[in-house]
Design a protein around this motif. Structure first.
Motif, PDB file in Angstrom:
ATOM      1  N   ILE A   1     -10.301   3.575  -8.958  1.00 33.31           N
ATOM      2  CA  ILE A   1     -10.072   2.129  -9.019  1.00 33.31           C
ATOM      3  C   ILE A   1      -9.411   1.798 -10.345  1.00 33.31           C
ATOM      4  O   ILE A   1      -9.887   2.214 -11.412  1.00 33.31           O
ATOM      5  CB  ILE A   1     -11.388   1.339  -8.880  1.00 33.31           C
ATOM      6  CG1 ILE A   1     -12.007   1.578  -7.496  1.00 33.31           C
ATOM      7  CG2 ILE A   1     -11.146  -0.153  -9.097  1.00 33.31           C
ATOM      8  CD1 ILE A   1     -13.372   0.927  -7.327  1.00 33.31           C
ATOM      9  N   ASN A   2      -8.322   1.056 -10.297  1.00 32.90           N
ATOM     10  CA  ASN A   2      -7.680   0.512 -11.490  1.00 32.90           C
ATOM     11  C   ASN A   2      -7.769  -1.000 -11.454  1.00 32.90           C
ATOM     12  O   ASN A   2      -7.354  -1.625 -10.475  1.00 32.90           O
ATOM     13  CB  ASN A   2      -6.219   0.937 -11.571  1.00 32.90           C
ATOM     14  CG  ASN A   2      -6.052   2.397 -11.957  1.00 32.90           C
ATOM     15  OD1 ASN A   2      -5.804   3.246 -11.105  1.00 32.90           O
ATOM     16  ND2 ASN A   2      -6.205   2.710 -13.231  1.00 32.90           N
ATOM     17  N   TYR A   3      -8.313  -1.571 -12.518  1.00 33.48           N
ATOM     18  CA  TYR A   3      -8.482  -3.024 -12.604  1.00 33.48           C
ATOM     19  C   TYR A   3      -7.640  -3.544 -13.753  1.00 33.48           C
ATOM     20  O   TYR A   3      -7.886  -3.231 -14.919  1.00 33.48           O
ATOM     21  CB  TYR A   3      -9.956  -3.364 -12.819  1.00 33.48           C
ATOM     22  CG  TYR A   3     -10.237  -4.841 -12.972  1.00 33.48           C
ATOM     23  CD1 TYR A   3      -9.570  -5.785 -12.186  1.00 33.48           C
ATOM     24  CD2 TYR A   3     -11.172  -5.305 -13.890  1.00 33.48           C
ATOM     25  CE1 TYR A   3      -9.827  -7.142 -12.319  1.00 33.48           C
ATOM     26  CE2 TYR A   3     -11.445  -6.658 -14.027  1.00 33.48           C
ATOM     27  CZ  TYR A   3     -10.764  -7.567 -13.238  1.00 33.48           C
ATOM     28  OH  TYR A   3     -11.019  -8.919 -13.371  1.00 33.48           O
TER      29      TYR A   3
ATOM     30  N   LEU B   1     -12.606   8.842  -5.184  1.00 36.20           N
ATOM     31  CA  LEU B   1     -12.234   7.438  -5.206  1.00 36.20           C
ATOM     32  C   LEU B   1     -11.809   7.057  -6.607  1.00 36.20           C
ATOM     33  O   LEU B   1     -12.453   7.442  -7.595  1.00 36.20           O
ATOM     34  CB  LEU B   1     -13.430   6.574  -4.779  1.00 36.20           C
ATOM     35  CG  LEU B   1     -13.270   5.049  -4.895  1.00 36.20           C
ATOM     36  CD1 LEU B   1     -12.275   4.540  -3.864  1.00 36.20           C
ATOM     37  CD2 LEU B   1     -14.624   4.359  -4.736  1.00 36.20           C
TER      38      LEU B   1
ATOM     39  N   ILE C   1      -6.589  -5.487  -8.575  1.00 31.16           N
ATOM     40  CA  ILE C   1      -7.303  -4.234  -8.324  1.00 31.16           C
ATOM     41  C   ILE C   1      -6.483  -3.329  -7.415  1.00 31.16           C
ATOM     42  O   ILE C   1      -5.992  -3.753  -6.374  1.00 31.16           O
ATOM     43  CB  ILE C   1      -8.683  -4.501  -7.683  1.00 31.16           C
ATOM     44  CG1 ILE C   1      -9.545  -5.334  -8.634  1.00 31.16           C
ATOM     45  CG2 ILE C   1      -9.382  -3.183  -7.358  1.00 31.16           C
ATOM     46  CD1 ILE C   1     -10.892  -5.718  -8.058  1.00 31.16           C
ATOM     47  N   LYS C   2      -6.346  -2.077  -7.829  1.00 28.91           N
ATOM     48  CA  LYS C   2      -5.715  -1.052  -7.009  1.00 28.91           C
ATOM     49  C   LYS C   2      -6.763   0.018  -6.712  1.00 28.91           C
ATOM     50  O   LYS C   2      -7.370   0.580  -7.622  1.00 28.91           O
ATOM     51  CB  LYS C   2      -4.520  -0.427  -7.735  1.00 28.91           C
ATOM     52  CG  LYS C   2      -3.881   0.730  -6.974  1.00 28.91           C
ATOM     53  CD  LYS C   2      -2.787   1.398  -7.797  1.00 28.91           C
ATOM     54  CE  LYS C   2      -2.219   2.623  -7.079  1.00 28.91           C
ATOM     55  NZ  LYS C   2      -1.188   3.311  -7.904  1.00 28.91           N
ATOM     56  N   THR C   3      -6.955   0.310  -5.443  1.00 23.90           N
ATOM     57  CA  THR C   3      -7.946   1.292  -5.009  1.00 23.90           C
ATOM     58  C   THR C   3      -7.246   2.500  -4.424  1.00 23.90           C
ATOM     59  O   THR C   3      -6.327   2.365  -3.620  1.00 23.90           O
ATOM     60  CB  THR C   3      -8.895   0.676  -3.964  1.00 23.90           C
ATOM     61  OG1 THR C   3      -9.509  -0.493  -4.514  1.00 23.90           O
ATOM     62  CG2 THR C   3      -9.968   1.670  -3.562  1.00 23.90           C
ATOM     63  N   THR C   4      -7.693   3.687  -4.814  1.00 27.28           N
ATOM     64  CA  THR C   4      -7.111   4.927  -4.326  1.00 27.28           C
ATOM     65  C   THR C   4      -8.197   5.792  -3.716  1.00 27.28           C
ATOM     66  O   THR C   4      -9.196   6.105  -4.377  1.00 27.28           O
ATOM     67  CB  THR C   4      -6.415   5.706  -5.457  1.00 27.28           C
ATOM     68  OG1 THR C   4      -5.440   4.872  -6.085  1.00 27.28           O
ATOM     69  CG2 THR C   4      -5.734   6.955  -4.909  1.00 27.28           C
ATOM     70  N   ILE C   5      -8.008   6.152  -2.455  1.00 26.53           N
ATOM     71  CA  ILE C   5      -8.920   7.057  -1.756  1.00 26.53           C
ATOM     72  C   ILE C   5      -8.194   8.377  -1.554  1.00 26.53           C
ATOM     73  O   ILE C   5      -7.122   8.400  -0.944  1.00 26.53           O
ATOM     74  CB  ILE C   5      -9.372   6.475  -0.412  1.00 26.53           C
ATOM     75  CG1 ILE C   5     -10.108   5.145  -0.625  1.00 26.53           C
ATOM     76  CG2 ILE C   5     -10.267   7.462   0.330  1.00 26.53           C
ATOM     77  CD1 ILE C   5     -10.474   4.432   0.657  1.00 26.53           C
TER      78      ILE C   5
ATOM     79  N   ASP D   1       0.836  -1.196   0.000  1.00 31.51           N
ATOM     80  CA  ASP D   1       0.000   0.000   0.000  1.00 31.51           C
ATOM     81  C   ASP D   1       0.871   1.246   0.000  1.00 31.51           C
ATOM     82  O   ASP D   1       2.092   1.171   0.128  1.00 31.51           O
ATOM     83  CB  ASP D   1      -0.926  -0.003   1.210  1.00 31.51           C
ATOM     84  CG  ASP D   1      -0.137   0.003   2.529  1.00 31.51           C
ATOM     85  OD1 ASP D   1       1.067  -0.373   2.513  1.00 31.51           O
ATOM     86  OD2 ASP D   1      -0.698   0.373   3.561  1.00 31.51           O
TER      87      ASP D   1
ATOM     88  N   ALA E   1      -3.483   4.523  -1.363  1.00 37.29           N
ATOM     89  CA  ALA E   1      -3.701   3.512  -2.394  1.00 37.29           C
ATOM     90  C   ALA E   1      -3.355   2.138  -1.835  1.00 37.29           C
ATOM     91  O   ALA E   1      -2.331   1.974  -1.165  1.00 37.29           O
ATOM     92  CB  ALA E   1      -2.842   3.810  -3.625  1.00 37.29           C
TER      93      ALA E   1
END
Length: 524
Positions: free
Chosen positions: A311-313, A309, A262-266, A211, A255
């Motif tokens: 999201i990269n998939y 928010l 999946i990468k999630t970024t807040i 992360d 992130a």
């Protein structure tokens, strides 16, 4: 010959046959064919991603790894069996194997060990004594450096990355691109050369190793060459930042991965759409790419930044989907603000790279500006005409934008890239509509003259209102840019660059404007 002696001979022959090319590199030299990656000790041959049971050396490797524990792979899980190895790498592998043999000798309970066995071990150790000595010294030096870093590091989970830009710049031309040109106010362009700076401090923290928490502090006084100075935003630099040298919180985001794909970024503040839909052209960076704001990447992704928010998939090795929702007034509870009642942008992006040398990206963005008391409508990220920026004035505006981008590395020293952006905008308040178009093509020449250097050319049309129920841009501005980045050291680069704006504000009555700059970037 005894069993142990046979084992020693067997191990030595396996090492030589497993690494068939051994080049005599010495201290201070680099072997280009050998990847400079950290070696990782193995416990099973199955840990090597590029070794199959059908490979001719599989059984040999399996014996060395699982029986004797004396073969290492690279940190990315590969073995690269066809690559050449240096004498240092061979000495390290041999030393591990010899240590294992000595352990066998020490723990052996039969009398099969003879003086011949011991003599052979000593000969092998003597033959590579110089390399083994160097390896021991390197290990001791690394241990010392590691201990020093541990004692003096900023934090166990956080590292600091700093960037300083010092820029000299000026705008040259006869008159200002007067937005009220119908009044025939031909105002003289009176600007002076400037010398200013931008400083960014990024605090990157990882809690799990996968992360990242990014906190950026920023300060600067590089002026914005916009409509208040030149009459148009087309003359803005790609690295301008004017906080009057006050330090501010520029970015805060976290992130983290969900599974392997999946990468999630807040984002708490100041995330940009291009953080999710990353440009694929090599000129996008503000500190090392194009010197103009327009020349860096497609303006349609510049509109709104802030809280949201992303999201990269990663569908597969070639395809990535990106989704994002951003709003720039999430912290305000008043009317036409907040997380869902104010300005916002929703993004969908797909990037397809069939090879390492070719990439294609398609982007869709739905944007809403509340208008009125909210922040000003800005559909172009301050890169095009003032008409394209807010085609209906500062009233409620919705827009649907479509972008297509491609980049093709024809050879290692020549890259062709380009983009086109199209926006359909309308106002539910005035019932007006408009269409906005921009495009650009760029040429990049990596390592021109010397390794690390970069030459770039950009030609394009800044955002223009091509059709409107109110007011359209009738002429066409062209953006013509050239720059050359000298990579002085690994951390310092100097980039002289110029760009010309013809018919500023898409108005043939306006004189051309020329912007020149020298950007010095320092990173550490």
């Amino acid at each position: 010959m005894s069993n142990v002696c046979k084992k020693i001979t067997f191990l030595s022959s396996l090492l030589f046959s497993t690494f068939p090319t051994i080049s005599p590199t010495f201290a201070g030299e680099t072997q280009l064919d050998t990847p400079q990656k950290e070696l990782a000790q193995l416990t099973s041959v199955s840990q090597l991603s590029d070794i199959l049971p059908t490979d001719w050396a599989f059984q040999a490797l399996q014996s060395l790894v699982e029986r004797y524990g004396c073969i290492a792979g690279y940190s990315n899980g590969s073995y690269l069996g066809n690559s050449a190895m240096s004498r240092y790498e061979f000495a390290a592998a041999l030393n591990t194997c010899l240590a294992k043999i000595q352990e066998i000798i020490t723990t052996a309970k039969d009398s099969s060990i003879t003086k011949v066995d011991l003599d052979l071990i000593q000969k092998l150790q003597a033959k590579f004594s110089a390399e083994l000595s160097i390896i021991r010294n390197r290990v001791e030096t690394l241990e010392s450096h590691t201990s020093n870093l541990a004692a003096n590091q900023f934090a166990t989970t956080t590292k600091l990355e700093a960037e300083v830009i010092i820029g000299a710049a000026g705008v040259f031309g006869e008159t200002v691109a007067d937005k009220d040109d119908h009044l025939n106010n031909n105002l003289d362009l009176n600007t002076n050369l400037t010398l200013a700076q931008r400083v960014r401090l990024n605090f990157l923290t990882s809690f799990t190793g996968k992360d990242e928490l990014n906190i950026r502090l920023e300060s600067g006084n590089i002026p914005e060459f916009d409509e208040n100075i030149t009459g148009t935003g087309m003359t803005r630099l790609g690295f301008d930042e004017d906080t009057n040298n006050n330090i501010g919180l520029d970015e805060v985001y976290y992130a983290f991965p969900i599974g392997d794909r999946i990468k999630t970024t807040i984002a708490i503040t100041e995330m940009e759409l291009n953080d999710i839909a990353k440009p694929i052209n090599p000129l996008a960076s503000s500190d090392s790419g194009a010197v103009s704001r327009f020349g860096r990447y497609n303006p349609i992704v510049r509109g709104i930044d802030g809280t949201g928010l992303g999201i990269n998939y990663q569908i597969n090795n070639n395809t990535n989907f990106g989704f994002a929702y951003l709003t720039n007034n999430a912290a305000l509870p008043t009317e036409k603000n907040g997380l869902f009642n104010g300005n916002f942008a929703a993004l969908g992006n797909v990037t397809y790279q069939p090879t390492h040398n070719l990439g294609i990206a398609f982007t869709y963005i739905h944007t809403y500006y509340a208008g009125g008391g909210a922040s000003d409508v800005n559909l172009t990220g301050s890169t095009g005409s003032l008409t394209a920026r807010s085609p209906f004035g500062n009233v409620s505006t919705t827009a649907n934008s479509f972008g297509l981008e491609t980049s093709w590395r024809i050879n290692p020293k020549f890259i062709v890239s380009g983009w086109v952006g199209y926006t359909q905008a309308e106002s539910p308040v005035t019932n007006d509509n408009a269409e906005i178009l921009n495009y650009a093509i760029s040429l990049a020449f990596p390592d021109l003259g010397s390794e690390g250097n970069l030459a770039g050319l950009v030609v394009g049309m800044p955002p223009k209102v091509i059709n409107s129920s109110l007011l359209a841009d009738h002429d066409t501005s062209l953006h013509i840019e050239g720059f050359y980045r000298f990579q002085v050291t690994e951390n310092i680069s100097i980039t002289p660059g110029i760009f010309l704006i013809t018919n500023p504000e898409h108005n043939a009555n306006h004189d051309s404007l020329l912007v020149g700059t020298i950007r010095t970037s320092l990173e550490f």
